[in-house]
Design an enzyme around this catalytic site. Sequence first.
Site, PDB file in Angstrom:
ATOM      1  N   HIS A  34      -3.914   2.354 -31.345  1.00 41.58           N
ATOM      2  CA  HIS A  34      -2.763   1.557 -31.761  1.00 41.58           C
ATOM      3  C   HIS A  34      -3.091   0.079 -31.565  1.00 41.58           C
ATOM      4  CE1 HIS A  34      -2.302   2.021 -27.413  1.00 41.58           C
ATOM      5  NE2 HIS A  34      -1.813   0.783 -27.463  1.00 41.58           N
ATOM      6  N   HIS A 119      -5.845  -6.546 -31.659  1.00 43.43           N
ATOM      7  CA  HIS A 119      -7.011  -5.661 -31.569  1.00 43.43           C
ATOM      8  C   HIS A 119      -6.546  -4.219 -31.359  1.00 43.43           C
ATOM      9  CE1 HIS A 119      -5.962  -6.259 -27.360  1.00 43.43           C
ATOM     10  NE2 HIS A 119      -6.583  -5.115 -27.119  1.00 43.43           N
TER      11      HIS A 119
END
EC number: 3.1.4.58
Length: 191
Positions: A34, A119
């Site tokens: 995620h 990220h």
Amino acid sequence: MFIALRPPPPIREILFDLMDGVSAARWQDDEQLHLTLRFVGEVERPQAEDLAVALGHVHLPAAPIVTLAGVGSFGQRGRVDTLWAGVAPAAVLADLHARVERACAQAGLPPERRRYHPHVTVARLARSAGAGPEPGEWLARHAALASEPFALPHLILYRSHLARGGAAYETVARWPLGTGATAAGSHGYDI
């Protein structure tokens, strides 16, 4: 708890292809892939409910369209403890992060002090592994990581449960982002 975006299956497959070459890495599994927008931490149920209501009012004109863009690492004192895949463009995600931060403030959470860096974590490293040559070799091998553009259509509130094998994530609530998104999604939470 934390607030995140979930890459679609084809992008997660690209991320799985990165997961080799660092022997002491704990590679993320599919459930763990995620893009975190905001770490919340432990909160009492009433505040979690307030947060869910506030997040239900976060909207964008369109779902963010992003790409995977390079790799990197986080660490301390010359030791790598996290390997990640970058996500760009940062501006659209920074805007969404700011909206999520405002929702967190409405729910009474303290402001996030760390700079936001979009990220997807792909591995966590044991202390002994982060100082060796493997992380640097991995970074060099995957430096040119890129993907086709992809949408991140839902804002998701997760609950994390720590277990022996690492963290397990449970979706608490999910709201659509973009045109046609309504606050109705905020009623689908299970806190």
